[in-house]
Write a protein that holds these residues in place. Sequence first.
Motif, short mmCIF file in Angstrom:
data_model
loop_
_atom_site.label_atom_id
_atom_site.label_comp_id
_atom_site.label_asym_id
_atom_site.label_seq_id
_atom_site.Cartn_x
_atom_site.Cartn_y
_atom_site.Cartn_z
N ALA A 1 -0.74 6.35 -13.84
CA ALA A 1 -0.71 6.43 -12.38
C ALA A 1 -1.49 5.26 -11.81
CB ALA A 1 -1.29 7.75 -11.88
N LEU A 2 -0.87 4.51 -10.92
CA LEU A 2 -1.51 3.42 -10.19
C LEU A 2 -1.92 3.96 -8.83
CD1 LEU A 2 -2.20 0.37 -9.91
CD2 LEU A 2 0.12 0.06 -9.02
N ILE A 3 -3.22 3.99 -8.58
CA ILE A 3 -3.75 4.58 -7.35
C ILE A 3 -4.34 3.48 -6.48
CG2 ILE A 3 -5.44 6.22 -6.42
CD1 ILE A 3 -5.16 7.78 -9.07
N GLU A 4 -3.96 3.47 -5.21
CA GLU A 4 -4.39 2.47 -4.23
C GLU A 4 -3.94 1.06 -4.62
OE1 GLU A 4 -4.89 4.12 -1.75
OE2 GLU A 4 -7.00 4.02 -1.19
N PRO A 5 -2.62 0.82 -4.65
CA PRO A 5 -2.16 -0.52 -5.03
C PRO A 5 -2.53 -1.61 -4.04
CG PRO A 5 -0.32 0.83 -4.26
CD PRO A 5 -1.50 1.74 -4.40
N ILE B 1 2.98 5.89 -8.47
CA ILE B 1 2.29 4.94 -7.60
C ILE B 1 1.78 5.75 -6.43
CG2 ILE B 1 2.54 2.89 -6.14
CD1 ILE B 1 5.03 2.19 -7.91
N ILE B 2 0.44 5.76 -6.21
CA ILE B 2 -0.13 6.69 -5.24
C ILE B 2 -1.10 5.97 -4.30
CG2 ILE B 2 -1.20 8.94 -4.90
CD1 ILE B 2 -0.74 9.52 -7.87
N PRO B 3 -0.68 5.65 -3.08
CA PRO B 3 -1.64 5.22 -2.08
C PRO B 3 -2.28 6.45 -1.43
CG PRO B 3 0.55 5.16 -1.15
CD PRO B 3 0.71 5.63 -2.58
N THR B 4 -3.55 6.36 -1.06
CA THR B 4 -4.15 7.51 -0.38
C THR B 4 -3.60 7.67 1.04
OG1 THR B 4 -6.05 6.22 0.40
CG2 THR B 4 -6.29 7.40 -1.70
N HIS B 5 -3.15 6.57 1.64
CA HIS B 5 -2.52 6.65 2.96
C HIS B 5 -1.69 5.38 3.15
CE1 HIS B 5 -6.43 4.70 3.42
NE2 HIS B 5 -6.14 4.28 4.62
N ASP C 1 -3.28 -2.09 3.83
CA ASP C 1 -4.24 -2.51 2.82
C ASP C 1 -4.38 -1.51 1.68
OD1 ASP C 1 -5.44 -0.86 4.77
OD2 ASP C 1 -7.44 -1.57 4.27
N HIS C 2 -3.64 -0.39 1.78
CA HIS C 2 -3.62 0.61 0.71
C HIS C 2 -2.22 0.78 0.12
CE1 HIS C 2 -7.73 2.24 1.50
NE2 HIS C 2 -7.49 1.62 2.65
N ALA C 3 -1.20 0.67 0.95
CA ALA C 3 0.17 1.01 0.53
C ALA C 3 1.17 -0.12 0.65
CB ALA C 3 0.66 2.21 1.34
N GLY C 4 0.74 -1.31 1.09
CA GLY C 4 1.69 -2.38 1.31
C GLY C 4 2.46 -2.80 0.07
N ALA C 5 1.86 -2.63 -1.11
CA ALA C 5 2.51 -3.02 -2.35
C ALA C 5 3.53 -1.99 -2.84
CB ALA C 5 1.47 -3.26 -3.45
N CYS C 6 3.57 -0.82 -2.23
CA CYS C 6 4.40 0.26 -2.78
C CYS C 6 5.88 -0.08 -2.82
CB CYS C 6 4.19 1.55 -1.97
SG CYS C 6 2.57 2.31 -2.23
N GLY C 7 6.40 -0.68 -1.75
CA GLY C 7 7.82 -1.02 -1.71
C GLY C 7 8.21 -2.02 -2.79
N ILE D 1 3.52 10.28 -1.47
CA ILE D 1 3.20 10.02 -0.07
C ILE D 1 2.93 11.34 0.65
CG2 ILE D 1 4.10 9.11 2.13
CD1 ILE D 1 3.54 6.90 0.17
N HIS D 2 1.91 11.36 1.48
CA HIS D 2 1.65 12.51 2.37
C HIS D 2 2.86 12.70 3.28
CE1 HIS D 2 -0.13 14.78 5.69
NE2 HIS D 2 -1.20 15.01 4.93
N PRO D 3 3.22 13.95 3.60
CA PRO D 3 4.42 14.17 4.43
C PRO D 3 4.39 13.46 5.78
CG PRO D 3 3.15 16.21 4.17
CD PRO D 3 2.62 15.24 3.18
N ASP D 4 3.20 13.26 6.36
CA ASP D 4 3.12 12.57 7.65
C ASP D 4 3.45 11.09 7.53
OD1 ASP D 4 2.45 14.95 8.82
OD2 ASP D 4 0.39 14.40 9.33
N GLY D 5 3.41 10.56 6.32
CA GLY D 5 3.71 9.14 6.14
C GLY D 5 5.10 8.86 5.61
N LYS D 6 5.83 9.91 5.21
CA LYS D 6 7.11 9.73 4.52
C LYS D 6 8.09 8.87 5.32
CE LYS D 6 11.11 12.37 2.89
NZ LYS D 6 11.70 13.72 2.71
N ARG D 7 8.33 9.22 6.58
CA ARG D 7 9.37 8.52 7.34
C ARG D 7 9.01 7.05 7.56
NH1 ARG D 7 8.48 8.86 13.27
NH2 ARG D 7 6.47 9.85 13.64
#
Length: 232
Positions: free
Chosen positions: A36-40, A66-70, A74-80, A93-99
């Motif tokens: 698990a990669l956390i905070e990419p 791949i798990i960003p905390t939010h 600066d935490h999730a930009g690399a996810c895509g 992803i937290h449900p509030d961030g999904k869309r």
Amino acid sequence: MTQVSRVAKDIFHLQVPSEKLTSIFTVYLVQDGGGALIEPGPAANIPGILEGFNQIGFDPSYLEYIIPTHIHMDHAGACGPLAQQFPQAKVVIHPDGKRHMIDPSRLIASTKMAFGDDFENAYGPILPIPEAQMVVPEDGEALRLGGRDLKVVYSPGHASHHLSLYDSKTGALFCGESLGVPPPGTQAPLPHAAPPGFDIETYLATMEKQRALKPSMLLYSHGHIGKDPDSL
């Protein structure tokens, strides 16, 4: 050069420098199961992350999560970009961030407000993530990873879409920015109040929720490792 250190059983701390920024980003790898990669961090981190994997001897073609905390850049930009590069990995992803991760247009607009229209030159692009590649866990849900569980803990206050991860094997808590940011040279963390979503009462409630977990250490996303969780 990426600096790699082992902070707990199967948990590595990667300090990833950026060629165009003075910031050093903190990334974590849990090397259990598929990994698990956390905070990419931002997309600009990816070469440094891969360099860190090479140092550890980890094969990312097996990467499970791949798990960003939010979803802040600066935490999730690399996810895509990472999701494209490693299609077998699930992005948590937290449900509030999904869309906003499926269609990042509003996220890109807010990032431009905070970092400037040319943010991609330094931080790299924000790319959409296919919904089929996303995992949206419930509060308290356990993500099985090899011989351990990563318990998802909703932890709003800094942002509504913030989650933390409690590691069942070591008791370590990946707390993101939900428990503040320790300034350099001190053990005293300061609240990270990012407008417009910061909510002080929710932040305090999140602190108490995470205190009840009795973590063995705090793995901050900005700064050092917290070895005395209760006082912090």
